[in-house]
Design a protein around this motif. Structure first.
Motif, PDB file in Angstrom:
ATOM      1  N   ALA A  51       0.831  -1.203   0.000  1.00  0.00           N
ATOM      2  CA  ALA A  51       0.000   0.000   0.000  1.00  0.00           C
ATOM      3  C   ALA A  51       0.868   1.257   0.000  1.00  0.00           C
ATOM      4  CB  ALA A  51      -0.917  -0.003   1.219  1.00  0.00           C
ATOM      5  N   VAL A  52       1.939   1.250   0.776  1.00  0.00           N
ATOM      6  CA  VAL A  52       2.872   2.392   0.789  1.00  0.00           C
ATOM      7  C   VAL A  52       3.567   2.511  -0.560  1.00  0.00           C
ATOM      8  CG1 VAL A  52       4.976   3.317   1.827  1.00  0.00           C
ATOM      9  CG2 VAL A  52       3.219   2.283   3.280  1.00  0.00           C
ATOM     10  N   TRP A  53       4.006   1.385  -1.100  1.00  0.00           N
ATOM     11  CA  TRP A  53       4.687   1.336  -2.404  1.00  0.00           C
ATOM     12  C   TRP A  53       3.810   1.976  -3.480  1.00  0.00           C
ATOM     13  CZ3 TRP A  53       5.935  -4.095  -4.880  1.00  0.00           C
ATOM     14  CH2 TRP A  53       6.744  -3.927  -6.008  1.00  0.00           C
ATOM     15  N   ARG A  54       2.518   1.703  -3.429  1.00  0.00           N
ATOM     16  CA  ARG A  54       1.602   2.215  -4.446  1.00  0.00           C
ATOM     17  C   ARG A  54       1.435   3.732  -4.373  1.00  0.00           C
ATOM     18  NH1 ARG A  54      -2.542  -2.856  -4.521  1.00  0.00           N
ATOM     19  NH2 ARG A  54      -2.181  -3.451  -6.695  1.00  0.00           N
ATOM     20  N   GLN A  55       1.790   4.352  -3.255  1.00  0.00           N
ATOM     21  CA  GLN A  55       1.699   5.804  -3.149  1.00  0.00           C
ATOM     22  C   GLN A  55       2.762   6.491  -4.009  1.00  0.00           C
ATOM     23  OE1 GLN A  55      -0.838   7.419  -1.475  1.00  0.00           O
ATOM     24  NE2 GLN A  55      -1.560   5.290  -1.358  1.00  0.00           N
ATOM     25  N   PHE A  56       3.828   5.757  -4.346  1.00  0.00           N
ATOM     26  CA  PHE A  56       4.944   6.359  -5.080  1.00  0.00           C
ATOM     27  C   PHE A  56       5.096   5.829  -6.500  1.00  0.00           C
ATOM     28  CE2 PHE A  56       5.904   6.732  -0.589  1.00  0.00           C
ATOM     29  CZ  PHE A  56       6.354   8.049  -0.479  1.00  0.00           C
TER      30      PHE A  56
END
Length: 296
Positions: A51-56
């Motif tokens: 989920a964090v990865w998808r923010q970038f």
């Protein structure tokens, strides 16, 4: 795409900040940490990390064979659904070994290659002192950059045989365009491997996977070794591994670069130019035309 996510992506795309965050840091220590962290098998932690990865990034898992992952490593090295990457069957075509954004490409100027405009390096500097690079002088090359969100496995570009692997330890500079415009001979500084292949048509080619920050592990199916920053085995690895076009050769643990080298006579396929996006299996180069035998 949400405004928050868009703002985050724009922030990290600012050149000075991007270079600072991805290079002026303890690169090798962070890369080793990421290698450890990605192997933690905990579904909840994995989902949060994705989920964090998808923010970038524009991470798209819709083509993945599995939709649930136990670790980030499983997501990074995911396999795709059957038929997700059709391979160009034309024997006169060298297929792309991976999904990528095309970087610098074109003719090798004698022994000189360019990582970016104004930033040359020599074949021998990239291949290492043990390798004879004369075959690729005045040949063709294509730089293929895999972003972190892309499919990370790479495949045989044509029918042939992998004949030798050279492993070269090194640094883990980021390999994005921002760093390539600032760090001289970056590819020659980073950890890398040189895979020498001979095609069934007789021509030799080379694939040079280059590591980057957060990714310094390379797994090859045809040698029972994990090549990484702590590897202390032989640098020269002889092998005889038969491969068919499209066969999986190995994978990166995250995302990086593969540079493809061919002898003179090869030409870039239509549409292959800096900035183009390409998928594994699509036409990358065309083999030299063989003159038809004359008839009497």
């Amino acid at each position: 795409m949400t405004m928050k996510r868009l703002s985050l992506q724009r922030l990290v795309q600012q050149e000075d900040l991007n270079f600072l965050l991805t290079n002026r840091v303890p690169r090798i220590a962070l890369t080793r940490f990421m290698g450890w962290f990605s192997q933690i098998r905990h579904p909840w932690l994995c989902r949060l990390s994705i989920a964090v990865w998808r923010q970038f990034t524009d991470l798209d898992l819709s083509e993945a064979r599995e939709q649930r992952f136990e670790s980030l490593h499983d997501c990074f090295t995911r396999q795709l659904k059957e038929g997700a990457r059709p391979v160009d069957g034309d024997p006169a075509v060298l297929a792309s070994p991976c999904d990528a954004i095309v970087g610098a490409c074109g003719p090798v100027a004698g022994t000189t290659v360019f990582q970016a405009k104004g930033y040359p390096y020599e074949l021998r500097e990239l291949f290492g002192p043990s390798q004879d690079t004369r075959t690729f002088e005045n040949g063709q090359y294509v730089t293929l950059r895999l972003t972190s969100a892309m499919y990370h496995r790479f495949h045989a570009p044509a029918d042939g045989e992998v004949q030798h692997v050279t492993y070269l330890s090194g640094d883990t500079w980021n390999v994005n365009p921002i760093a390539l415009k600032r760090v001289e001979k970056l590819f020659c500084r980073n950890e890398r491997a040189v895979l020498r292949l001979r095609l069934d048509s007789g021509q030799p080619i080379a694939l040079v996977p280059v590591a980057a920050i957060l990714v310094a592990s390379l797994r090859l199916h045809f040698v029972n070794l994990l090549l990484h920053l702590r590897y202390r085995g032989p640098n020269e690895i002889a092998c005889r591994a038969r491969c068919l076009k499209g066969d999986e050769l190995g994978w990166f643990q995250h995302g990086s670069t593969i540079i493809v080298f061919t002898p003179p006579g090869f030409s870039l396929a239509e549409g292959i130019q800096t900035g183009a996006r390409i998928r594994m299996g699509q036409a990358l180069m065309r083999l030299p035309q063989v003159p038809s035998p004359s008839t009497s």
